[in-house]
Design a protein around this motif. Structure first.
Motif, PDB file in Angstrom:
ATOM      1  N   ALA A 216     -63.315  29.735  15.728  1.00  0.00           N
ATOM      2  CA  ALA A 216     -62.267  30.472  16.454  1.00  0.00           C
ATOM      3  C   ALA A 216     -61.134  29.514  16.792  1.00  0.00           C
ATOM      4  O   ALA A 216     -61.369  28.359  17.151  1.00  0.00           O
ATOM      5  CB  ALA A 216     -62.844  31.076  17.727  1.00  0.00           C
ATOM      6  N   PRO A 217     -59.900  29.980  16.658  1.00  0.00           N
ATOM      7  CA  PRO A 217     -58.780  29.089  16.987  1.00  0.00           C
ATOM      8  C   PRO A 217     -58.821  28.712  18.463  1.00  0.00           C
ATOM      9  O   PRO A 217     -59.105  29.543  19.323  1.00  0.00           O
ATOM     10  CB  PRO A 217     -57.535  29.903  16.659  1.00  0.00           C
ATOM     11  N   GLN A 218     -58.571  27.453  18.741  1.00  0.00           N
ATOM     12  CA  GLN A 218     -58.559  26.961  20.109  1.00  0.00           C
ATOM     13  C   GLN A 218     -57.197  27.275  20.722  1.00  0.00           C
ATOM     14  O   GLN A 218     -56.170  27.104  20.054  1.00  0.00           O
ATOM     15  CB  GLN A 218     -58.794  25.445  20.144  1.00  0.00           C
ATOM     16  N   PRO A 219     -57.189  27.743  21.973  1.00  0.00           N
ATOM     17  CA  PRO A 219     -55.888  27.985  22.614  1.00  0.00           C
ATOM     18  C   PRO A 219     -55.143  26.658  22.767  1.00  0.00           C
ATOM     19  O   PRO A 219     -55.744  25.609  22.986  1.00  0.00           O
ATOM     20  CB  PRO A 219     -56.244  28.582  23.967  1.00  0.00           C
ATOM     21  N   ALA A 220     -53.835  26.746  22.627  1.00  0.00           N
ATOM     22  CA  ALA A 220     -53.014  25.544  22.772  1.00  0.00           C
ATOM     23  C   ALA A 220     -53.127  25.024  24.197  1.00  0.00           C
ATOM     24  O   ALA A 220     -53.119  25.797  25.153  1.00  0.00           O
ATOM     25  CB  ALA A 220     -51.557  25.860  22.447  1.00  0.00           C
ATOM     26  N   ALA A 221     -53.261  23.734  24.315  1.00  0.00           N
ATOM     27  CA  ALA A 221     -53.331  23.129  25.642  1.00  0.00           C
ATOM     28  C   ALA A 221     -51.997  23.345  26.345  1.00  0.00           C
ATOM     29  O   ALA A 221     -50.938  23.190  25.737  1.00  0.00           O
ATOM     30  CB  ALA A 221     -53.636  21.642  25.529  1.00  0.00           C
ATOM     31  N   PRO A 222     -52.043  23.742  27.619  1.00  0.00           N
ATOM     32  CA  PRO A 222     -50.770  23.942  28.318  1.00  0.00           C
ATOM     33  C   PRO A 222     -49.996  22.622  28.395  1.00  0.00           C
ATOM     34  O   PRO A 222     -50.579  21.561  28.569  1.00  0.00           O
ATOM     35  CB  PRO A 222     -51.183  24.419  29.707  1.00  0.00           C
ATOM     36  N   GLN A 223     -48.705  22.743  28.216  1.00  0.00           N
ATOM     37  CA  GLN A 223     -47.864  21.552  28.258  1.00  0.00           C
ATOM     38  C   GLN A 223     -47.723  21.097  29.708  1.00  0.00           C
ATOM     39  O   GLN A 223     -47.473  21.900  30.601  1.00  0.00           O
ATOM     40  CB  GLN A 223     -46.489  21.858  27.672  1.00  0.00           C
ATOM     41  N   VAL A 224     -47.902  19.822  29.926  1.00  0.00           N
ATOM     42  CA  VAL A 224     -47.814  19.262  31.268  1.00  0.00           C
ATOM     43  C   VAL A 224     -46.340  19.060  31.614  1.00  0.00           C
ATOM     44  O   VAL A 224     -45.594  18.471  30.823  1.00  0.00           O
ATOM     45  CB  VAL A 224     -48.572  17.917  31.347  1.00  0.00           C
ATOM     46  N   PRO A 225     -45.908  19.565  32.781  1.00  0.00           N
ATOM     47  CA  PRO A 225     -44.505  19.348  33.162  1.00  0.00           C
ATOM     48  C   PRO A 225     -44.200  17.861  33.297  1.00  0.00           C
ATOM     49  O   PRO A 225     -45.002  17.101  33.829  1.00  0.00           O
ATOM     50  CB  PRO A 225     -44.387  20.045  34.517  1.00  0.00           C
ATOM     51  N   ARG A 226     -43.056  17.492  32.800  1.00  0.00           N
ATOM     52  CA  ARG A 226     -42.590  16.107  32.919  1.00  0.00           C
ATOM     53  C   ARG A 226     -41.204  16.113  33.545  1.00  0.00           C
ATOM     54  O   ARG A 226     -40.348  16.887  33.140  1.00  0.00           O
ATOM     55  CB  ARG A 226     -42.498  15.451  31.545  1.00  0.00           C
ATOM     56  N   MET A 227     -41.026  15.243  34.520  1.00  0.00           N
ATOM     57  CA  MET A 227     -39.719  15.121  35.165  1.00  0.00           C
ATOM     58  C   MET A 227     -39.339  13.652  35.167  1.00  0.00           C
ATOM     59  O   MET A 227     -40.155  12.790  35.489  1.00  0.00           O
ATOM     60  CB  MET A 227     -39.770  15.624  36.609  1.00  0.00           C
ATOM     61  N   GLN A 228     -38.099  13.395  34.822  1.00  0.00           N
ATOM     62  CA  GLN A 228     -37.577  12.037  34.876  1.00  0.00           C
ATOM     63  C   GLN A 228     -36.272  12.070  35.662  1.00  0.00           C
ATOM     64  O   GLN A 228     -35.392  12.884  35.387  1.00  0.00           O
ATOM     65  CB  GLN A 228     -37.326  11.521  33.462  1.00  0.00           C
ATOM     66  N   VAL A 229     -36.176  11.205  36.665  1.00  0.00           N
ATOM     67  CA  VAL A 229     -34.946  11.108  37.442  1.00  0.00           C
ATOM     68  C   VAL A 229     -33.992  10.201  36.660  1.00  0.00           C
ATOM     69  O   VAL A 229     -34.273   9.021  36.469  1.00  0.00           O
ATOM     70  CB  VAL A 229     -35.206  10.534  38.852  1.00  0.00           C
ATOM     71  N   LEU A 230     -32.891  10.763  36.210  1.00  0.00           N
ATOM     72  CA  LEU A 230     -31.926   9.993  35.427  1.00  0.00           C
ATOM     73  C   LEU A 230     -30.892   9.310  36.313  1.00  0.00           C
ATOM     74  O   LEU A 230     -30.393   8.241  35.960  1.00  0.00           O
ATOM     75  CB  LEU A 230     -31.227  10.902  34.411  1.00  0.00           C
ATOM     76  N   ALA A 231     -30.561   9.934  37.436  1.00  0.00           N
ATOM     77  CA  ALA A 231     -29.560   9.365  38.349  1.00  0.00           C
ATOM     78  C   ALA A 231     -29.714  10.013  39.719  1.00  0.00           C
ATOM     79  O   ALA A 231     -30.194  11.127  39.834  1.00  0.00           O
ATOM     80  CB  ALA A 231     -28.155   9.607  37.822  1.00  0.00           C
ATOM     81  N   GLN A 232     -29.301   9.283  40.747  1.00  0.00           N
ATOM     82  CA  GLN A 232     -29.226   9.795  42.109  1.00  0.00           C
ATOM     83  C   GLN A 232     -27.882   9.359  42.675  1.00  0.00           C
ATOM     84  O   GLN A 232     -27.402   8.276  42.340  1.00  0.00           O
ATOM     85  CB  GLN A 232     -30.339   9.208  42.977  1.00  0.00           C
ATOM     86  N   PHE A 233     -27.307  10.201  43.527  1.00  0.00           N
ATOM     87  CA  PHE A 233     -25.981   9.872  44.043  1.00  0.00           C
ATOM     88  C   PHE A 233     -25.660  10.657  45.304  1.00  0.00           C
ATOM     89  O   PHE A 233     -26.221  11.709  45.546  1.00  0.00           O
ATOM     90  CB  PHE A 233     -24.915  10.170  42.978  1.00  0.00           C
ATOM     91  N   ILE A 234     -24.774  10.072  46.106  1.00  0.00           N
ATOM     92  CA  ILE A 234     -24.207  10.790  47.247  1.00  0.00           C
ATOM     93  C   ILE A 234     -22.978  11.512  46.716  1.00  0.00           C
ATOM     94  O   ILE A 234     -22.032  10.879  46.258  1.00  0.00           O
ATOM     95  CB  ILE A 234     -23.817   9.826  48.381  1.00  0.00           C
ATOM     96  N   ARG A 235     -23.006  12.822  46.756  1.00  0.00           N
ATOM     97  CA  ARG A 235     -21.850  13.604  46.311  1.00  0.00           C
ATOM     98  C   ARG A 235     -20.792  13.648  47.411  1.00  0.00           C
ATOM     99  O   ARG A 235     -19.604  13.520  47.156  1.00  0.00           O
ATOM    100  CB  ARG A 235     -22.258  15.015  45.934  1.00  0.00           C
ATOM    101  N   ASP A 236     -21.265  13.822  48.655  1.00  0.00           N
ATOM    102  CA  ASP A 236     -20.333  13.900  49.773  1.00  0.00           C
ATOM    103  C   ASP A 236     -21.096  13.527  51.044  1.00  0.00           C
ATOM    104  O   ASP A 236     -22.256  13.876  51.193  1.00  0.00           O
ATOM    105  CB  ASP A 236     -19.778  15.329  49.896  1.00  0.00           C
ATOM    106  N   MET A 237     -20.418  12.805  51.930  1.00  0.00           N
ATOM    107  CA  MET A 237     -21.046  12.440  53.192  1.00  0.00           C
ATOM    108  C   MET A 237     -19.974  12.246  54.245  1.00  0.00           C
ATOM    109  O   MET A 237     -18.923  11.676  53.963  1.00  0.00           O
ATOM    110  CB  MET A 237     -21.853  11.150  53.046  1.00  0.00           C
ATOM    111  N   SER A 238     -20.267  12.742  55.442  1.00  0.00           N
ATOM    112  CA  SER A 238     -19.366  12.473  56.560  1.00  0.00           C
ATOM    113  C   SER A 238     -20.207  12.320  57.818  1.00  0.00           C
ATOM    114  O   SER A 238     -21.254  12.938  57.967  1.00  0.00           O
ATOM    115  CB  SER A 238     -18.343  13.603  56.736  1.00  0.00           C
ATOM    116  N   PHE A 239     -19.733  11.439  58.696  1.00  0.00           N
ATOM    117  CA  PHE A 239     -20.397  11.213  59.971  1.00  0.00           C
ATOM    118  C   PHE A 239     -19.325  11.176  61.040  1.00  0.00           C
ATOM    119  O   PHE A 239     -18.376  10.411  60.951  1.00  0.00           O
ATOM    120  CB  PHE A 239     -21.181   9.887  59.967  1.00  0.00           C
TER     121      PHE A 239
END
Length: 172
Positions: A13-36
């Motif tokens: 019997a055909p085996q069900p495809a293994a679910p794809q594991v979510p992958r996340m990669q942080v490419l950049a982080q930044f302050i878009r706007d800030m005030s104090f």
């Protein structure tokens, strides 16, 4: 070994495809706007005159970028402090902190919650540090933000939208 009706051996019997594991990669982080804004310093009050009370508002935004599987997520924090004694403002900090993420292995129908729950979780420790440093450098005790439950925030926003849709729906 049994045979099928055509004399061939049975196929596994055909085996069900293994679910794809979510992958996340942080490419950049930044302050878009800030005030104090330090209202205490502007009004010339002394620290003995204040009993701070802090309120935090959080909102989120996510959008697809032109590059394949890339998304921009922005967390928006509004931190206000008022004097408990007379409710006068002490400071206001507004911070829009963003990240660019490469996300793979997430079903299209799950992308919206993934972007507004998992991505902000990755950004939050950096937001917490910026808020603490800014409030401390602004002349106040460092505000150490409590952990934000982005899942509850997401569910609350979905519930609010559903209620708004119900209120706009014509009565039959």
């Amino acid at each position: 070994m049994s045979e099928t009706g055509n004399g061939a051996a049975p196929q596994p019997a055909p085996q069900p495809a293994a679910p794809q594991v979510p992958r996340m990669q942080v490419l950049a982080q930044f302050i878009r706007d800030m005030s104090f804004e330090n209202v205490v310093a502007q009004k010339g009050l002394t620290s003995g005159d204040v009993q701070p009370e802090v309120q935090v508002q959080v909102s989120l935004d996510a959008k697809k970028r032109p590059a394949d599987k890339q998304y921009e997520v922005v967390t928006k924090f509004k931190v206000t402090s008022t004097n408990r004694a007379d409710n006068t403002p002490l400071f206001l900090l507004e911070l829009d902190y963003g990240g660019i993420f490469h996300v793979d292995g997430v079903a299209e129908d799950q992308m919206h919650p993934y972007l507004l729950i998992e991505c902000p979780r990755m950004l939050f420790p950096f937001v917490r540090r910026i808020v603490a440093d800014t409030t401390r450098d602004g002349g106040f005790p460092a505000v150490n933000l409590d952990t934000v439950d982005f899942l509850a925030l997401y569910r609350g926003e979905i519930a609010r939208r559903l209620e708004a849709q119900k209120a706009q729906a014509p009565a039959n």
